[in-house]
Design a protein around this motif. Sequence first.
Motif, mmCIF file in Angstrom:
data_model
loop_
_atom_site.group_PDB
_atom_site.id
_atom_site.type_symbol
_atom_site.label_atom_id
_atom_site.label_comp_id
_atom_site.label_asym_id
_atom_site.label_seq_id
_atom_site.Cartn_x
_atom_site.Cartn_y
_atom_site.Cartn_z
ATOM 1 N N LYS A 78 0.838 -1.209 0.000
ATOM 2 C CA LYS A 78 0.000 0.000 0.000
ATOM 3 C C LYS A 78 0.870 1.256 0.000
ATOM 4 O O LYS A 78 0.590 2.223 -0.724
ATOM 5 C CB LYS A 78 -0.928 -0.011 1.220
ATOM 6 C CG LYS A 78 -2.103 -0.956 1.101
ATOM 7 C CD LYS A 78 -3.016 -0.852 2.311
ATOM 8 C CE LYS A 78 -4.221 -1.774 2.168
ATOM 9 N NZ LYS A 78 -5.125 -1.687 3.348
ATOM 10 N N GLU A 86 1.034 3.961 -3.190
ATOM 11 C CA GLU A 86 0.768 5.379 -2.968
ATOM 12 C C GLU A 86 1.920 6.235 -3.476
ATOM 13 O O GLU A 86 1.708 7.282 -4.102
ATOM 14 C CB GLU A 86 0.541 5.633 -1.472
ATOM 15 C CG GLU A 86 -0.776 5.092 -0.951
ATOM 16 C CD GLU A 86 -0.916 5.242 0.554
ATOM 17 O OE1 GLU A 86 0.013 5.815 1.178
ATOM 18 O OE2 GLU A 86 -1.941 4.801 1.110
ATOM 19 N N LYS A 87 3.140 5.787 -3.213
ATOM 20 C CA LYS A 87 4.318 6.519 -3.663
ATOM 21 C C LYS A 87 4.422 6.501 -5.180
ATOM 22 O O LYS A 87 4.742 7.524 -5.799
ATOM 23 C CB LYS A 87 5.575 5.892 -3.048
ATOM 24 C CG LYS A 87 6.867 6.599 -3.405
ATOM 25 C CD LYS A 87 6.986 7.940 -2.728
ATOM 26 C CE LYS A 87 8.367 8.542 -2.968
ATOM 27 N NZ LYS A 87 8.524 9.850 -2.313
ATOM 28 N N LYS A 100 1.915 8.953 -6.696
ATOM 29 C CA LYS A 100 2.345 10.347 -6.562
ATOM 30 C C LYS A 100 3.455 10.677 -7.553
ATOM 31 O O LYS A 100 3.497 11.760 -8.109
ATOM 32 C CB LYS A 100 2.827 10.600 -5.145
ATOM 33 C CG LYS A 100 1.725 10.636 -4.103
ATOM 34 C CD LYS A 100 2.288 10.897 -2.723
ATOM 35 C CE LYS A 100 1.193 10.941 -1.669
ATOM 36 N NZ LYS A 100 1.739 11.178 -0.303
#
Length: 229
Positions: free
Chosen positions: A214, A218-219, A222
């Motif tokens: 997760k 998310e990284k 981005k």
Amino acid sequence: MFNITIDGYVGCGKSTLAKGLAQKLNFKVFDTGAVYRSLACAYKAKGYGEVNEESIKDFVSKVTIKVIFQKEGQHVLVNGEDYFSSIRLEEISMLAAKIAPFQILRKKVLDVQRQFAQNNDCIMEGRDIGTEVLPNADVKFFITAREEVRAKRRYDQIKNKPNSPSYQEILDDLRKRDYADEHREVAPLKAAKDSIIMDNSDMTLEESIEKCSKIIEEKRAKSQIQPSI
């Protein structure tokens, strides 16, 4: 390329976590420990005997390292030889720990590691990856667990094998290795300032994989957002 590092103490399940994440994310895993173990196999096969600066220097001057991937995972060819079936032997593990601190050998391995990271979306695990090998990695994890938990995990893995050490022997050895890793002169074990520290003492492997994946996703999301003009 997107690079992930997994550092941490011995017995924390770094390799298993890395493999699980790689399968989930379709990344390649670079097993640093397997490289040093393969080098230890080659060192032993060449009959160098005692480990010292002179013997390591001679060994490194003649060694080539190539990392390839086959059905069962990463293989390391040292001077063209594949020692895959021998790298988990206890005597090889102990020899790898003796040869790994030498700077000239680490430099040889470092070149291989960085070249691999430049060419692959990868997860690289070891004990100095986020601090020394890939300081600019996209995501860095530092894995830890209580020493009693780590010793129990190791004991459960090998307790049914002939001449396996006792739980207390494993715990004592683990403490010695922790101290040596933390206090070695070259690339001591420590978390990078931007590492995500995760204690998996009370987590299952599946929970660890899920939590890390997760964070990674998310990284990645981005990093793929393009700035507006």
